[in-house]
Design an enzyme around this catalytic site. Sequence first.
Site, PDB file in Angstrom:
ATOM      1  N   LYS A  89       0.833  -1.199   0.000  1.00  0.00           N
ATOM      2  CA  LYS A  89       0.000   0.000   0.000  1.00  0.00           C
ATOM      3  C   LYS A  89       0.871   1.253   0.000  1.00  0.00           C
ATOM      4  O   LYS A  89       1.759   1.410   0.834  1.00  0.00           O
ATOM      5  CB  LYS A  89      -0.917   0.019   1.227  1.00  0.00           C
ATOM      6  N   ILE A  90       0.584   2.133  -0.949  1.00  0.00           N
ATOM      7  CA  ILE A  90       1.285   3.406  -1.074  1.00  0.00           C
ATOM      8  C   ILE A  90       0.238   4.515  -1.085  1.00  0.00           C
ATOM      9  O   ILE A  90      -0.732   4.441  -1.848  1.00  0.00           O
ATOM     10  CB  ILE A  90       2.129   3.459  -2.363  1.00  0.00           C
TER      11      ILE A  90
END
Length: 370
Positions: free
Chosen positions: A142-143
């Site tokens: 997750k970014i």
Amino acid sequence: MTQNPRTQALTDAGVSIWLDDLSRQRLSSGNLQELVDTKNVVGVTTNPSIFQAAISGAEDYDEDIAALAKDGKDVDAVVEKLTTDDVRSAADLFEGVHTASHGIDGRVSIEVDPRLAHDTEETVAQAKRLHEVVGRDNLFVKIPATKAGLPAITAVIAEGISVNVTLIFSVDRYVEVIDAYLSGLEKAAASGKDLSSIHSVASFFVSRVDAEIDKRLEALGGEAETLRGSAGVANAQVAFGTYLESFGSERFEALQAQGANTQRALWASTGVKNPDYPDTLYVDRLVAEPTVNTMPEKTLDAVADHSEPAATLNAEIATSAQAVLERVAEAGVDLDDVFALLEREGVEKFEKAWEELLETVSASIDDVSA
């Protein structure tokens, strides 16, 4: 086991149900497997707040913390070990789903350190590290969709690493997220990567939008108050229209011819904040194929009990939803300010949760070392 008919209906409509939670207790007790077997759960999302809640005060982690502390590991190393172990175990649990869905589902997400949200290079470096440490093909890193996160998304996708883009609040930012994904695919293709092995979702937050806009509508009073509870769903519906347009474009078709996958929209923050609203609001009004809806267990239980899905989203509904947002703006709500505030607060909340987790684990290390 038999799947719940209401969650099965969502699955049949093209909605992948993911659980927005993970803990060692869920894994060891068989609870997560039960949700897979009975409520059509085909993936898991995590975030710093979820890990903070899972690890703080839970005895399940004490033995590992003690062993790691005795080995001289610092608090960051201990937290990384605890979280990646849980994510790896969950990924193994979903391996069959991942295989059966040809890589679409059976996904487990882990977020880069939220303190890196405004540092592109460090985000890329940690995304690569998490991908390597977890070591599972069904991992999503997750970014956040911050300005610094956008080039990081492109760089990580270009490396062939699958990404869950998080903390998306505005359609304008969503357009930039899609561009970052497509740019990453183009770079991956240029370097000879297999595009069919790269997957991504774009996590569009819903209930937080209503919570902030409702507050402003109430302050305006009068006719503005009649618009409460309308913006979150409308914003997401417009986003799905953007998805349809972007992934029907010539740019994506050229990539699709090389094996590329679409970047599915994922509805996040789907637990209602206002108890006056139906507890399945952000599920029933956001049925579309293909999408993901990641739900806290309370929402999942409500869906299984009394979900009544509305019409499947399409371009026409997206156009009508745009008119709703325009009415909200005309009532006096500065939508750009709302979305900027929500992004800042989103990063800050995750930073705070991460800091609290580090403090909790640090205290446990001190106790062992004393």
